[in-house]
Design an enzyme around this catalytic site. Structure first.
Site, short mmCIF file in Angstrom:
data_model
loop_
_atom_site.label_atom_id
_atom_site.label_comp_id
_atom_site.label_asym_id
_atom_site.label_seq_id
_atom_site.Cartn_x
_atom_site.Cartn_y
_atom_site.Cartn_z
CG ASP A 372 -3.22 -6.98 5.59
OD1 ASP A 372 -4.56 -7.23 6.00
OD2 ASP A 372 -2.08 -6.45 6.35
CB ILE A 373 -8.08 -6.42 1.18
CG1 ILE A 373 -9.14 -5.62 0.54
CG2 ILE A 373 -8.97 -7.65 2.13
CD1 ILE A 373 -8.32 -4.70 -0.52
CB CYS A 374 -8.71 -6.02 6.60
SG CYS A 374 -9.95 -6.89 6.01
N GLY A 375 -5.85 -4.75 6.14
CA GLY A 375 -4.64 -3.77 6.37
C GLY A 375 -4.40 -2.76 5.76
CG LEU A 378 -6.35 0.44 9.76
CD1 LEU A 378 -7.75 1.03 10.05
CD2 LEU A 378 -5.71 -0.74 10.67
#
Length: 460
Positions: A372-375, A378
């Site tokens: 989960d690179i996006c999470g 963020l």
């Protein structure tokens, strides 16, 4: 995620959000209520602010002990019993004090307090301070001013947090204080007690009801309004999310998913304030219409909105900004407009462009583990934040509005570091150049003996 516990991820102390929360669940604090604490609005504001902010920072629990048999008189909790409010704000009323807990004392110091961390929270007029307990200084409170009560609470909770985190060896062994009448006074800050609180703002516009905006609303609801209370316009478009519970002083778990403006409006209307709501973003199209508040408190965290203040035509704007990293989240900067520069000159257009987020090794590892690179990017971009910093900022901001009503000036800019108040700079006080904020008369303050100040060289 909890916005203060996030610092354990940012520093690398914890390798997961769960481990960070587990670490913060080890942090506990006690509030001791000594005789006299409830006699003034300042004392009640001090206790309530210490309780609310520490419950959102010390996840292991907040124990409240001492003189609990009172009903509150501050507007937000008027007529409520102390024991009921303790539970509502996340504390635990204890008949017998636990041992070895870091302790914040409001009112008279108990006999023979624990030899560990124990500081008094104190005020006198516009002065607020904390100091190590001393049994020969039973009187720790003076002339009534809830702004100072809020500031003293914030300083005390910050000091206890510095202690449990081991961030500052002097925590609990120093005097820390300032005068809200003259926040730039250093060695002689005790000399600026200021006048009795006689006038309070009648009409205000609050833009942004997150961390800072709710701290403003909380502090307003601690002030000694009579039956006639202020008219407030509340503006926000966002809904309450779980992470807001760690930063917003007027939110509870039952408010998740609701619009912040409606939650805050409900609390303040129940306290007797007249409320209008604006559920849209603040923009360059904003105009103050006849009959609307011409003094605004700004609690937003983006440059674009701040730049739009150029065209809003408020007579007085006071805004605050906070640090966002684990090193600087205690840093506070305030601005008053009109001032020597316009908002668009203070915040350039290119400052609104967000820098890319560079992940630390901890966040890179979490991103790989959870795919989960996006999470994780963020999460890494989110600020470290806590309401004891917001409450202190609110006392500074409200002072800029209330001081001119008593013949004082405003500061075009102020910079404070809560970790060490020796680091504070700002523009000299100057008369407010616009129309005065409409005002109401405050409830007549209750008089108490002036405090006996002890002479300690290590005062800040």
């Amino acid at each position: 995620m909890h916005r203060l516990a996030k610092m354990a991820l940012d520093t690398g102390e914890a390798d997961s959000p769960e481990a960070a929360i587990a670490l913060f669940q080890k942090y506990r604090v006690r509030i001791h209520l000594g005789a006299g604490w409830a006699d003034t609005s300042a004392g009640q504001a001090c206790f309530l602010t210490a309780l609310n902010t520490s419950a959102r920072a010390f996840l292991g629990g907040v124990e409240v002990h001492g003189d609990l048999d009172h009903r509150l008189t501050v507007p937000l909790f008027e007529g409520r019993h102390v024991r009921e409010v303790i539970g509502e704000c996340g504390g635990h009323a204890a008949a017998v004090a636990s041992t070895r807990l870091p302790t914040l004392v409001i009112g008279e110091v108990p006999k023979g307090p624990d030899a560990g961390f124990c500081v008094q929270l104190a005020w006198d007029g516009w002065c607020a301070w904390i100091s190590p307990w001393q049994q020969d200084d039973a009187t720790s409170f003076g002339r009534d001013n809830p702004l100072a009560g809020v500031a003293a609470a914030a300083l005390g909770v910050n000091e206890a947090f510095l202690h449990v985190r081991g961030e500052f060896a002097e925590a609990g062994h120093r005097v820390v204080g300032l005068s809200l009448w003259n926040p730039l006074a250093m060695a002689d800050w005790r000399d600026y007690v200021g006048p009795d609180l006689q006038y309070l703002p009648k009409d205000l516009w609050l833009v942004g009801l997150g961390h800072l905006g709710q701290a403003y609303a909380w502090t307003l609801a601690m002030l000694p309004y009579t039956a006639a209370r202020a008219h407030l316009v509340l503006q926000d478009f966002d809904k309450a999310a779980r992470s807001n519970l760690s930063t917003c002083m007027l939110l509870g778990s039952h408010d998740l998913g609701k619009r912040k403006v409606r939650v805050v409006a409900q609390r303040l209307e129940a306290a007797g304030f007249e409320i209008d709501m604006v559920e849209r973003r603040f923009s360059s199209n904003h105009r103050v219409l006849p009959g609307e508040p011409s003094t605004a408190l700004i609690g937003v965290d983006n440059v674009g909105t701040r730049r739009e203040l150029d065209t809003a035509a408020f007579d007085l704007v006071v805004e605050a900004g906070l640090g966002s990293g684990h090193h600087d989240f205690r840093n506070i900067r305030t601005h008053c407009f009109p001032g020597p520069r316009k908002p668009s000159e203070v915040w350039r257009a290119d400052a609104a462009v967000e820098a890319g987020v560079e992940l630390s090794d901890t966040y890179k590892k979490l991103a790989a583990q959870r795919n989960d690179i996006c999470g994780m990017t963020l999460l890494a971009s989110r600020a470290v934040a806590t309401p004891f910093v917001g409450a202190f900022a609110a006392s500074l901001v409200l002072a800029e509005v209330i001081r001119p009503l008593h013949g004082g000036g405003v500061h075009a800019a102020l910079d404070m570091q809560m970790k060490n108040l020796s680091y504070r700079i700002g523009a000299p006080s100057a008369p407010h150049a616009g129309l005065p904020t409409p005002y109401l008369e405050a409830e007549r303050p209750k008089l108490r003996p002036a405090p006996k100040h002890r002479e300690l060289a290590a005062s800040t």
